[in-house]
Scaffold this motif. Structure first.
Motif, PDB file in Angstrom:
ATOM      1  N   VAL A  76     -33.412   3.554 -29.198  1.00 35.47           N
ATOM      2  CA  VAL A  76     -34.016   2.225 -29.191  1.00 35.47           C
ATOM      3  C   VAL A  76     -33.186   1.259 -28.349  1.00 35.47           C
ATOM      4  CG1 VAL A  76     -34.882   0.353 -30.646  1.00 35.47           C
ATOM      5  CG2 VAL A  76     -34.949   2.702 -31.476  1.00 35.47           C
ATOM      6  N   PHE A  77     -31.873   1.472 -28.319  1.00 35.20           N
ATOM      7  CA  PHE A  77     -30.984   0.630 -27.518  1.00 35.20           C
ATOM      8  C   PHE A  77     -31.348   0.723 -26.035  1.00 35.20           C
ATOM      9  CE2 PHE A  77     -26.932  -0.993 -25.888  1.00 35.20           C
ATOM     10  CZ  PHE A  77     -26.636  -1.985 -26.809  1.00 35.20           C
ATOM     11  N   THR A  78     -31.640   1.933 -25.555  1.00 35.36           N
ATOM     12  CA  THR A  78     -31.998   2.088 -24.138  1.00 35.36           C
ATOM     13  C   THR A  78     -33.368   1.461 -23.848  1.00 35.36           C
ATOM     14  OG1 THR A  78     -32.868   4.326 -24.598  1.00 35.36           O
ATOM     15  CG2 THR A  78     -30.613   4.160 -23.772  1.00 35.36           C
ATOM     16  N   ILE A  79     -34.244   1.425 -24.843  1.00 30.44           N
ATOM     17  CA  ILE A  79     -35.509   0.699 -24.682  1.00 30.44           C
ATOM     18  C   ILE A  79     -35.224  -0.790 -24.461  1.00 30.44           C
ATOM     19  CG2 ILE A  79     -37.597  -0.061 -25.892  1.00 30.44           C
ATOM     20  CD1 ILE A  79     -37.700   2.716 -27.186  1.00 30.44           C
ATOM     21  N   GLY A  80     -34.324  -1.328 -25.277  1.00 24.30           N
ATOM     22  CA  GLY A  80     -33.944  -2.727 -25.120  1.00 24.30           C
ATOM     23  C   GLY A  80     -33.289  -2.994 -23.777  1.00 24.30           C
ATOM     24  N   LEU A  81     -32.432  -2.076 -23.319  1.00 29.75           N
ATOM     25  CA  LEU A  81     -31.798  -2.243 -22.012  1.00 29.75           C
ATOM     26  C   LEU A  81     -32.831  -2.235 -20.892  1.00 29.75           C
ATOM     27  CD1 LEU A  81     -28.637   0.060 -22.344  1.00 29.75           C
ATOM     28  CD2 LEU A  81     -28.730  -2.442 -22.458  1.00 29.75           C
ATOM     29  N   GLY A  82     -33.834  -1.362 -21.017  1.00 27.55           N
ATOM     30  CA  GLY A  82     -34.895  -1.312 -20.016  1.00 27.55           C
ATOM     31  C   GLY A  82     -35.685  -2.606 -19.975  1.00 27.55           C
ATOM     32  N   LEU A  83     -35.982  -3.163 -21.145  1.00 29.37           N
ATOM     33  CA  LEU A  83     -36.722  -4.417 -21.201  1.00 29.37           C
ATOM     34  C   LEU A  83     -35.883  -5.564 -20.631  1.00 29.37           C
ATOM     35  CD1 LEU A  83     -39.282  -5.819 -21.985  1.00 29.37           C
ATOM     36  CD2 LEU A  83     -38.466  -5.965 -24.343  1.00 29.37           C
ATOM     37  N   LEU A  84     -34.589  -5.554 -20.891  1.00 27.02           N
ATOM     38  CA  LEU A  84     -33.711  -6.573 -20.307  1.00 27.02           C
ATOM     39  C   LEU A  84     -33.674  -6.459 -18.784  1.00 27.02           C
ATOM     40  CD1 LEU A  84     -30.709  -6.536 -22.826  1.00 27.02           C
ATOM     41  CD2 LEU A  84     -32.254  -8.453 -22.376  1.00 27.02           C
ATOM     42  N   ALA A  85     -33.554  -5.231 -18.276  1.00 24.07           N
ATOM     43  CA  ALA A  85     -33.525  -5.029 -16.820  1.00 24.07           C
ATOM     44  C   ALA A  85     -34.836  -5.485 -16.182  1.00 24.07           C
ATOM     45  CB  ALA A  85     -33.255  -3.563 -16.507  1.00 24.07           C
ATOM     46  N   LEU A  86     -35.958  -5.114 -16.803  1.00 25.13           N
ATOM     47  CA  LEU A  86     -37.258  -5.535 -16.290  1.00 25.13           C
ATOM     48  C   LEU A  86     -37.362  -7.058 -16.260  1.00 25.13           C
ATOM     49  CD1 LEU A  86     -40.263  -4.777 -15.531  1.00 25.13           C
ATOM     50  CD2 LEU A  86     -40.753  -5.040 -17.969  1.00 25.13           C
ATOM     51  N   SER A  87     -36.946  -7.697 -17.340  1.00 25.67           N
ATOM     52  CA  SER A  87     -37.091  -9.143 -17.457  1.00 25.67           C
ATOM     53  C   SER A  87     -36.200  -9.883 -16.473  1.00 25.67           C
ATOM     54  CB  SER A  87     -36.762  -9.580 -18.889  1.00 25.67           C
ATOM     55  OG  SER A  87     -37.608  -8.931 -19.817  1.00 25.67           O
ATOM     56  N   VAL A  88     -34.963  -9.451 -16.325  1.00 25.26           N
ATOM     57  CA  VAL A  88     -34.003 -10.164 -15.485  1.00 25.26           C
ATOM     58  C   VAL A  88     -34.265  -9.929 -13.997  1.00 25.26           C
ATOM     59  CG1 VAL A  88     -31.557 -10.321 -14.857  1.00 25.26           C
ATOM     60  CG2 VAL A  88     -32.213 -10.187 -17.265  1.00 25.26           C
ATOM     61  N   PHE A  89     -34.580  -8.686 -13.620  1.00 31.19           N
ATOM     62  CA  PHE A  89     -34.623  -8.348 -12.195  1.00 31.19           C
ATOM     63  C   PHE A  89     -36.036  -8.287 -11.594  1.00 31.19           C
ATOM     64  CE2 PHE A  89     -30.676  -6.246 -13.762  1.00 31.19           C
ATOM     65  CZ  PHE A  89     -29.777  -7.041 -13.064  1.00 31.19           C
ATOM     66  N   PHE A  90     -37.056  -7.989 -12.394  1.00 29.88           N
ATOM     67  CA  PHE A  90     -38.362  -7.707 -11.807  1.00 29.88           C
ATOM     68  C   PHE A  90     -39.520  -8.542 -12.357  1.00 29.88           C
ATOM     69  CE2 PHE A  90     -35.979  -3.648 -11.558  1.00 29.88           C
ATOM     70  CZ  PHE A  90     -35.931  -3.526 -10.175  1.00 29.88           C
ATOM     71  N   SER A  91     -39.403  -9.063 -13.579  1.00 30.14           N
ATOM     72  CA  SER A  91     -40.578  -9.644 -14.230  1.00 30.14           C
ATOM     73  C   SER A  91     -41.150 -10.844 -13.484  1.00 30.14           C
ATOM     74  CB  SER A  91     -40.235 -10.041 -15.672  1.00 30.14           C
ATOM     75  OG  SER A  91     -39.252 -11.070 -15.687  1.00 30.14           O
TER      76      SER A  91
END
Length: 492
Positions: A76-91
Motif C-alpha cells: 500500500v505504501f508503494t501505491i501512495g508513492l505512485g499517487l504522490l509522484a503522479l500528483s507532483v510531477f504529472f497531474s
C-alpha cells in the motif's frame, strides 16, 4: 448482530440514494464521465484516496501485516508513492489536456488513432480485470456479515455498484466515494487500529510475542519491494481509473495539491493496515490464511455496532475501487474502442448530442457491469487475474505514456512498437516463467523501452504541427469548451 446488520443495510441504501441523486446532475458527457471537471480540493482528495485504497489495500494490507509485520505496509505504501509522484510531477499537465481517456492523450501526443486503439484494448483489459477482482471481494465481506453464498454475495455487491454507477456516472461515484472515504477513515484508522493494538496488549507486548523480523521495515524482502514499485507505483502513473479522477479536478492546482494530500493519506493507511495485521498475529497466531486476519479480528474483537461500522468500511473500500474501475472500463470500451470501430470518435456537441452520449455511456456501464459480475462469479484465482492485469498495464503502456510526456523525439511508430512488444513480451514471459513470477514485468518493461527508443529514432520525428498542438493542450489552451451545467454549486 442486529445493530451491525442495520448499519450495513443503511449504508447500502445510502449508496443507492446517492446514485439516484447523482443522476440529476449528470446531464452531459463531461458531467457523467468526469463530474464536469469541477471538484474542489476536499472532494478531490477524498475520492482519489477512496479509489486507490480498495479491498486489496484494506483486507490484503492487513493480511500482509499478519504475514510479515510492519514491512507488510510496502504494498500500500508503494501505491501512495505512485499517487504522490503522479500528483507532483504529472497531474497538472494531465488535467490541462481536457480529455477523457489515456488513449485520447496518446492520440494528441503522437497524432492519429493507431496507437490509441491498441492502447485502448490493453487499458480495457486492465480495467476489466481490476473491476472483476474488486467485485470478487464482496464474497469475503458478505460471508462475514450474513454468512452468504459466494455467488449471491458477488451479485448483491455488484448490483449495487452497477446501479449507482449507471444512474449518475462519475457524479454518483464521487458522492459515494466521499462517504466511503469518511467511513474508511473512521472504521479503520480511528476504530479498528487502536482497538487492535489495545487487544494485543500494546506495542511492548507485540514486540515481546513476535520475532524481531516483524518489526524490520525491510523484512518483506528487497526484491518484493522492487516489484511492488514497478507494478503499483508505476501503475498509479498510467491507469485509466486514476487518470479519470485527475480529469475531475477543478484546476491543475487542485490536481496537484489534492492528490498530494491523498497520497500522504495512503502512506498512513499503509502503516495502519500493517499494524492491525501485526496485532492480529499476536491474537490469532495460527490462522490458515493471512487474508483471514481482517475478518477474524473484526468478528471476534470488536463490540456490536462498531463491528458493523468497520465492516461497512471494508465494504466501502471494495465499492470505491470497484465503481472506479467499472466507469473506467466502460469509458475506454465506449470512447476508445467502440467509437473508433464505428469510425466516429465522440466529441462534445450540442445539448441533444450530449444527452445521447450520456445514454450511450450509461448503457456501456450497465453492459460492462453485468460482464464484470458474471466473470467474477466464474473466476477462482483472483491473484493471478490481477497480476496479469497489472503486468499488461505496466509492460505495455508505461513507456509510451511517460515517453510521450517526457521525450519529444518519441513517435507514433515507437509507441505502437512499445505497446505491441511490451504486451506480447509480458504474455510470453508469463507463460514461460509463470504468472506470479517477477521476471515477466522486469523483462517486459525493458523490451517495451528498447522498442520505443529504437523505433522512434529509426522513424521520422512527430510532425511539428502535432507537437505544437500538443504543447498548446499541455498549456491548457486549444481544448474545446465544454457546456456549462445549469447553476449547480461547485463542490469543494
Amino acid at each position: 448482530m442486529a445493530v451491525d446488520y442495520t448499519v450495513i443495510v443503511l449504508y447500502l441504501a445510502g449508496m443507492l440514494a446517492m446514485g439516484w441523486w447523482g443522476m440529476r446532475r449528470a446531464k452531459s458527457k463531461s458531467e457523467f464521465l468526469v463530474a464536469g471537471r469541477r471538484l474542489g480540493p476536499g472532494m478531490y482528495s477524498g475520492t482519489m484516496a477512496a479509489i486507490v485504497l480498495g479491498g486489496a489495500s484494506t483486507i490484503g494490507g492487513v493480511g500482509l501485516g499478519y504475514q510479515y509485520g510492519l514491512s507488510g505496509a510496502w504494498m500500500v505504501f508503494t501505491i501512495g508513492l505512485g499517487l504522490l509522484a503522479l500528483s507532483v510531477f504529472f497531474s497538472a499537465r494531465i488535467a490541462r489536456l481536457k480529455v477523457y481517456t489515456v488513449s485520447e492523450m496518446l492520440d494528441l501526443r503522437y497524432g492519429g488513432g493507431r496507437a490509441g486503439i491498441i492502447s485502448g484494448v490493453v487499458m480495457w483489459a486492465y480495467t476489466l480485470m481490476l473491476a472483476v477482482t474488486s467485485t470478487i471481494a464482496y464474497a469475503t465481506i458478505f460471508d462475514v456479515i450474513f454468512d452468504m453464498d459466494r455467488a449471491l454475495s458477488i451479485i448483491l455487491g455488484g448490483t449495487i455498484v452497477v446501479a449507482y454507477s449507471t444512474l449518475g456516472g462519475m457524479w454518483s461515484i464521487t458522492l459515494t466515494d466521499m462517504v466511503q472515504f469518511v467511513v474508511k477513515t473512521i472504521g479503520v484508522l480511528l476504530l479498528l487500529l487502536p482497538i487492535a493494538v489495545v487487544k494485543a496488549g500494546g506495542f511492548s507486548e507485540m514486540k515481546a510475542q513476535l520475532p524481531t523480523a516483524y518489526f524490520d521495515p525491510l523484512g518483506i524482502g528487497g526484491e518484493t519491494i522492487f516489484t511492488y514499485v514497478l507494478i503499483y507505483t508505476f501503475g498509479m502513473l498510467i491507469g485509466q481509473d486514476i487518470w479519470q479522477r485527475v480529469f475531475t479536478a477543478r484546476s491543475d492546482k487542485v490536481a496537484r495539491y489534492g492528490g498530494t494530500v491523498a497520497g500522504t493519506y495512503c502512506l498512513v493507511y499503509a502503516l495502519a493496515g500493517a499494524v492491525i495485521g501485526t496485532a492480529a498475529k499476536v491474537l490469532y497466531p495460527d490462522l490458515a490464511h493471512a487474508d483471514d486476519a481482517f475478518a477474524t479480528i473484526v468478528r471476534d474483537e470488536l463490540p456490536m455496532g462498531v463491528r458493523g461500522l468497520v465492516l461497512a468500511a471494508a465494504l466501502a473500500a471494495v465499492m470505491s475501487t470497484s465503481s472506479g474501475a467499472l466507469i473506467a472500463c466502460a469509458t475506454v470500451a465506449n470512447n476508445d474502442i467502440w467509437s473508433r470501430l464505428r469510425g466516429a470518435v465522440s466529441q462534445d456537441g450540442a445539448a441533444g448530442e450530449a444527452h445521447d452520449e450520456v445514454r450511450g455511456n450509461r448503457v456501456f456501464i450497465l453492459i460492462m457491469g453485468i460482464a464484470v459480475v458474471c466473470i467474477a462469479i466464474a473466476l477462482n484465482n483472483v491473484v493471478e487475474a490481477l497480476t496479469v492485469a497489472y503486468n499488461l498495464l505496466v509492460g505495455g503502456l508505461l513507456v509510451p505514456i511517460l515517453g510521450g510526456l517526457l521525450w519529444k523525439r518519441g513517435t507514433v511508430y515507437g509507441a505502437l512498437a512499445s505497446v505491441t512488444v511490451g504486451g506480447i513480451g509480458v504474455l510470453g514471459l508469463m507463460a514461460w516463467y509463470g504468472i506470479l513470477a517477477n521476471e515477466p514485468v522486469y523483462y517486459g518493461l525493458l523490451l517495451s523501452l528498447a522498442a520505443y527508443v529504437v523505433v522512434s529514432l529509426a522513424t521520422r520525428p512527430t510532425d511539428a504541427a502535432v507537437l505544437a498542438a500538443w504543447r498548446e493542450r499541455l498549456a491548457g489552451r486549444g481544448a474545446e469548451a465544454e457546456p456549462e451545467p445549469e447553476s449547480v454549486p461547485t463542490p469543494g
